[in-house]
Scaffold this active site. Structure first.
Site, PDB file in Angstrom:
ATOM      1  N   ASP A   3      -2.252   8.180  -3.543  1.00  0.00           N
ATOM      2  CA  ASP A   3      -3.555   8.820  -3.706  1.00  0.00           C
ATOM      3  C   ASP A   3      -3.949   9.520  -2.418  1.00  0.00           C
ATOM      4  OD1 ASP A   3      -3.878   6.469  -2.212  1.00  0.00           O
ATOM      5  OD2 ASP A   3      -5.972   6.279  -2.801  1.00  0.00           O
ATOM      6  N   HIS A  39      -6.115 -18.818  13.190  1.00  0.00           N
ATOM      7  CA  HIS A  39      -7.433 -19.343  12.839  1.00  0.00           C
ATOM      8  C   HIS A  39      -8.211 -18.377  11.953  1.00  0.00           C
ATOM      9  CE1 HIS A  39     -11.484 -20.757  12.779  1.00  0.00           C
ATOM     10  NE2 HIS A  39     -11.849 -19.555  13.220  1.00  0.00           N
ATOM     11  N   GLY A  88     -10.964   4.304  -1.037  1.00  0.00           N
ATOM     12  CA  GLY A  88     -11.899   5.269  -0.472  1.00  0.00           C
ATOM     13  C   GLY A  88     -13.222   4.696  -0.026  1.00  0.00           C
ATOM     14  N   GLN A 101     -10.903   6.711  -6.995  1.00  0.00           N
ATOM     15  CA  GLN A 101     -11.452   7.449  -5.860  1.00  0.00           C
ATOM     16  C   GLN A 101     -12.784   8.086  -6.266  1.00  0.00           C
ATOM     17  OE1 GLN A 101     -10.722   7.355  -2.778  1.00  0.00           O
ATOM     18  NE2 GLN A 101      -8.628   6.557  -2.675  1.00  0.00           N
ATOM     19  N   ASP A 151      -8.051  -7.077   1.087  1.00  0.00           N
ATOM     20  CA  ASP A 151      -7.195  -7.073   2.280  1.00  0.00           C
ATOM     21  C   ASP A 151      -7.955  -6.403   3.398  1.00  0.00           C
ATOM     22  OD1 ASP A 151      -5.715  -4.214   3.177  1.00  0.00           O
ATOM     23  OD2 ASP A 151      -6.673  -4.197   1.204  1.00  0.00           O
ATOM     24  N   ASP A 165       0.866  -1.170   0.000  1.00  0.00           N
ATOM     25  CA  ASP A 165       0.000   0.000   0.000  1.00  0.00           C
ATOM     26  C   ASP A 165       0.910   1.229   0.000  1.00  0.00           C
ATOM     27  OD1 ASP A 165      -1.768   2.026   0.480  1.00  0.00           O
ATOM     28  OD2 ASP A 165      -2.728   1.102   2.205  1.00  0.00           O
ATOM     29  N   SER A 166       0.564   2.228  -0.781  1.00  0.00           N
ATOM     30  CA  SER A 166       1.450   3.379  -0.993  1.00  0.00           C
ATOM     31  C   SER A 166       1.627   4.267   0.230  1.00  0.00           C
ATOM     32  CB  SER A 166       0.908   4.240  -2.132  1.00  0.00           C
ATOM     33  OG  SER A 166      -0.293   4.880  -1.725  1.00  0.00           O
ATOM     34  N   GLY A 167       0.795   4.078   1.239  1.00  0.00           N
ATOM     35  CA  GLY A 167       0.839   4.950   2.405  1.00  0.00           C
ATOM     36  C   GLY A 167      -0.223   6.025   2.372  1.00  0.00           C
ATOM     37  N   GLY A 168      -1.000   6.086   1.282  1.00  0.00           N
ATOM     38  CA  GLY A 168      -2.044   7.102   1.179  1.00  0.00           C
ATOM     39  C   GLY A 168      -3.063   7.015   2.296  1.00  0.00           C
ATOM     40  N   TYR A 169      -3.439   5.802   2.661  1.00  0.00           N
ATOM     41  CA  TYR A 169      -4.431   5.648   3.728  1.00  0.00           C
ATOM     42  C   TYR A 169      -3.855   6.065   5.072  1.00  0.00           C
ATOM     43  CZ  TYR A 169      -7.976   3.696   6.768  1.00  0.00           C
ATOM     44  OH  TYR A 169      -8.944   3.552   7.731  1.00  0.00           O
TER      45      TYR A 169
END
Length: 376
Positions: free
Chosen positions: A146, A340, A221, A194, A271, A92-96
């Site tokens: 993004d 589990h 998003g 987005q 994910d 993940d690019s780190g945008g979140y």
């Protein structure tokens, strides 16, 4: 990277396919365990591979950039060699994460200026810089940088955010296409759709992303607080536009029911931190429903956690024993529960794939959504 679409369910848009990367093949639909800092919490790589049957895991650009840092990762030969995971990795690019640091970051045309959650130090993420960082991390699939708009937000904010994301995407593509991987294998770049929950913006963004003609595409998003039905509506609108011959990744989703519904809408990759985060709090996902293992009712239940899941911990340990470990705050509790829950998620998408291949996904999905959502 190559994607082969094998079959589509006759009564839904569910698809089964095969994704080929430099580090192996991935059967879709697929769930990807989240290993934010290069580690899926409480789980060894051998357990991920042999017990959980994970085919691909996630790393996170923001967290890996801060710790252990790019120098360490580059000297190690990339994240695969650093953490010992020989199968595919997506970053993940780190945008979140920048989105989640709303009080400690500033967005400009150039990129995002933010303060580290570790020590307060100031950093800048630009689209070009994020491509370079992910080249050093060495993931097979890397995400465009993004902005993830919050929910709710007004139309004008969502429009400006989407347009900024599109401008950043073009810069990501230019940088990615002008550079090469560092470790002797190819990487691929996924753009991100987005537009918040506004239909015209989602349509515009999906069309723009599709026009970029990359190897796969992501939907971002969503799963940020909006109602589930709204998430499904936006997802279906986007999957109807994105190319059918390329994988579609719905980021950060979600519950077992969310995943089953989104598969029916044509999504291939998922994910979420939910299986591991909830495991550490004593919530188990099973083939019969959701269990709060702390409840008194499990104190003398000596049956396996879930006899239908093809996982050592699910069939070997009893509910009573796991409850005892959780109540006693034993570290082993988090390990067993995490393994589990991830095993269940991989079992669920595996079952979905089999149902798609025999043309019975739609009917099976309706039964399973009800079953896996009930509280036991």
């Amino acid at each position: 990277m190559k994607f082969k679409l094998e079959v589509t369910d006759p009564k839904s848009k569910a698809r089964a396919g095969m994704l080929t990367t430099a580090h192996g093949e991935i059967e879709t639909p697929i769930f990807m365990p989240v290993g934010t800092a290069g580690s899926v919490k409480a789980v060894h790589q051998r357990e991920l591979s042999d017990d959980i049957h994970a085919q691909i895991i996630l790393g996170n650009t923001y967290h890996l950039y801060l710790r252990p840092g790019l120098d360490v990762l580059e000297k190690a030969g990339g994240l695969h060699k650093f953490n010992g995971w020989g199968k595919p990795i997506l970053t993940d690019s780190g945008g979140y994460q920048v989105f989640s640091l709303a009080n400690n970051r500033k967005l400009t045309e150039e990129g995002a200026i933010f303060k580290s959650h570790i020590d307060g130090s100031k950093h800048v993420f630009s689209p070009e810089g994020v491509m370079d960082i992910q080249r050093i991390i060495g993931a097979d699939i890397i995400m465009a940088f993004d902005e993830c708009p919050p929910y709710p937000c007004d139309y004008e904010y969502a429009r400006k955010s989407m347009e900024l994301t599109h401008r950043w995407l073009q810069r990501c593509i230019d940088r990615f296409d002008s550079t090469k991987g560092k470790y002797g294998y190819e990487q691929t770049l996924f753009p991100i759709v987005q537009g918040s929950v506004f239909k015209d913006l989602r349509k515009q963004s999906a069309e723009f992303v599709a026009s970029c003609e990359r190897d796969g595409n992501a939907i971002g998003g969503l799963s940020v607080g909006e109602p589930a039905e709204m998430m499904y509506e936006m997802t279906e609108m986007v999957t109807d536009i994105l190319p059918k011959d390329k994988p579609r990744y719905l980021m950060g989703v979600g519950t077992p029911a969310n995943i089953l519904e989104a598969i029916a809408l044509g999504v291939d990759m998922f994910d979420c931190v939910m299986p591991t985060r909830n495991a550490r709090n004593g919530m188990l996902f099973t083939s019969e429903g959701i269990i709060n293992i702390r409840n008194e009712k499990w104190k003398e239940d000596f049956s396996p956690i879930d006899p239908y899941i093809n996982s050592y911990v699910s069939t070997f340990y009893s509910k009573a024993y796991l409850r005892h470990l959780v109540i006693s705050k034993e570290i082993l509790a988090a390990q067993i529960a995490s393994i589990h829950n991830l095993s269940f998620y991989l079992w669920l998408v595996g079952q979905a794939r089999e149902q798609i291949k025999i043309g019975k996904y739609a009917d099976w999905k309706n039964l399973m959504v009800e079953k896996v959502s009930r509280r036991l």
